[in-house]
Enzyme design. Structure first.
Site, PDB file in Angstrom:
ATOM      1  N   HIS A 164     -23.392 -45.672  -8.135  1.00 44.24           N
ATOM      2  CA  HIS A 164     -23.828 -46.753  -9.005  1.00 44.24           C
ATOM      3  C   HIS A 164     -25.341 -46.898  -8.942  1.00 44.24           C
ATOM      4  CE1 HIS A 164     -19.664 -48.825  -8.617  1.00 44.24           C
ATOM      5  NE2 HIS A 164     -19.793 -48.382  -9.849  1.00 44.24           N
ATOM      6  N   CYS A 251     -21.864 -55.433  -3.923  1.00 41.85           N
ATOM      7  CA  CYS A 251     -20.551 -55.218  -4.523  1.00 41.85           C
ATOM      8  C   CYS A 251     -19.591 -56.375  -4.295  1.00 41.85           C
ATOM      9  CB  CYS A 251     -19.906 -53.953  -3.945  1.00 41.85           C
ATOM     10  SG  CYS A 251     -20.950 -52.494  -3.906  1.00 41.85           S
TER      11      CYS A 251
END
Length: 256
Positions: A164, A251
């Site tokens: 990511h 996250c």
């Protein structure tokens, strides 16, 4: 300044979560639960209210709530996660999102667009969107369109080495940017005051700015010192069990 955070307790099923690092072993659920509690305490110590959602046992990776929604000061966007096993997590996050935003200000990414929140980095009213295995151009364009309704802008950044965008980037406000790996020399980020993280502490790139305090993963002294040298207050939180699932500090929460 952030006022709210949304988190979700880890499920016992997290031991079967997605990972690109099986050599780290399966997470210890009891330890992960304790680490999550410490994470929530760290967030609360920064002056935000934290909504703690119950675990979703059918979705091993559902504690990583950042991937299923984008929350801003004016609107929210429910994403369309690129991993099939995670896609229906959006059904669990939407009711919580609607507690904070009016219906007309909650938008969605729809197929064939895919988008993971971990690929979206907010810098004021501008959003950098990573094109990855989980986020495609259609999803990025949909997000930019939704944000544009509120005077916000976005641009895409192709990824080649990391899962990511925020695996190797963290914006610390006031033009400070943590950078690692492929982004150290990336021309898109040349204008920032970069705090470069060495490869041996690459995991620590995933920090979070929380109302002038930086929450940093425990066990990365060089990264901690580099941030402290810029004048920031530091809180460290152990995320060893989440690292086993390719997860980090950002996250585990939605911050807005």
């Amino acid at each position: 300044m952030f006022k709210n955070c949304i988190v979700r307790k880890p499920a016992k099923s997290m031991v079967e979560g997605i990972t690109s690092a099986p050599e780290l072993g399966k997470p210890d659920y009891e330890l992960a639960l304790k680490q999550h509690e410490q994470y929530v305490k760290a967030l609360e110590s920064c002056g935000v209210k934290v909504l703690v959602l119950e675990a979703m046992e059918d979705f091993p990776d559902s504690c990583f709530v950042e991937d299923v929604a984008i929350c801003t000061d004016k609107c929210a966007v429910i994403t369309n996660p690129g991993a099939a096993s995670r896609n229906k997590e959006i059904l669990g996050i939407e009711p919580a999102i609607r507690e904070y935003f009016n219906d007309e200000d909650v938008h969605r990414i729809t197929s064939p667009g895919t988008l993971d929140g971990g690929d979206v980095m907010m810098v004021g009213n501008h959003f950098y969107i990573g094109l990855s295995e989980r986020t495609n151009m259609e999803g990025a364009n949909q997000l930019i369109e939704h944000l544009g309704k509120y005077g916000k802008t976005g641009e895409v950044v192709p990824l080649f080495e990391v899962l990511h965008l925020k695996t190797a980037l963290a914006y610390l406000e006031n033009n400070h940017l943590i950078v690692g790996g492929e982004f150290i020399t990336h021309p898109t980020f040349e204008k920032f005051n970069k705090i470069e993280i060495t490869e041996d502490e690459a995991y620590a790139c995933n920090c979070i700015w929380m109302n002038d305090t930086i929450i940093v993963p425990e066990g990365y002294p060089k990264t901690q010192k580099a941030i402290e040298d810029k004048g920031f207050k530091i809180i460290t939180v152990d995320t060893s069990e989440y690292r086993k699932l390719d997860g980090g500090l950002s996250c585990l929460s939605l911050r807005f």
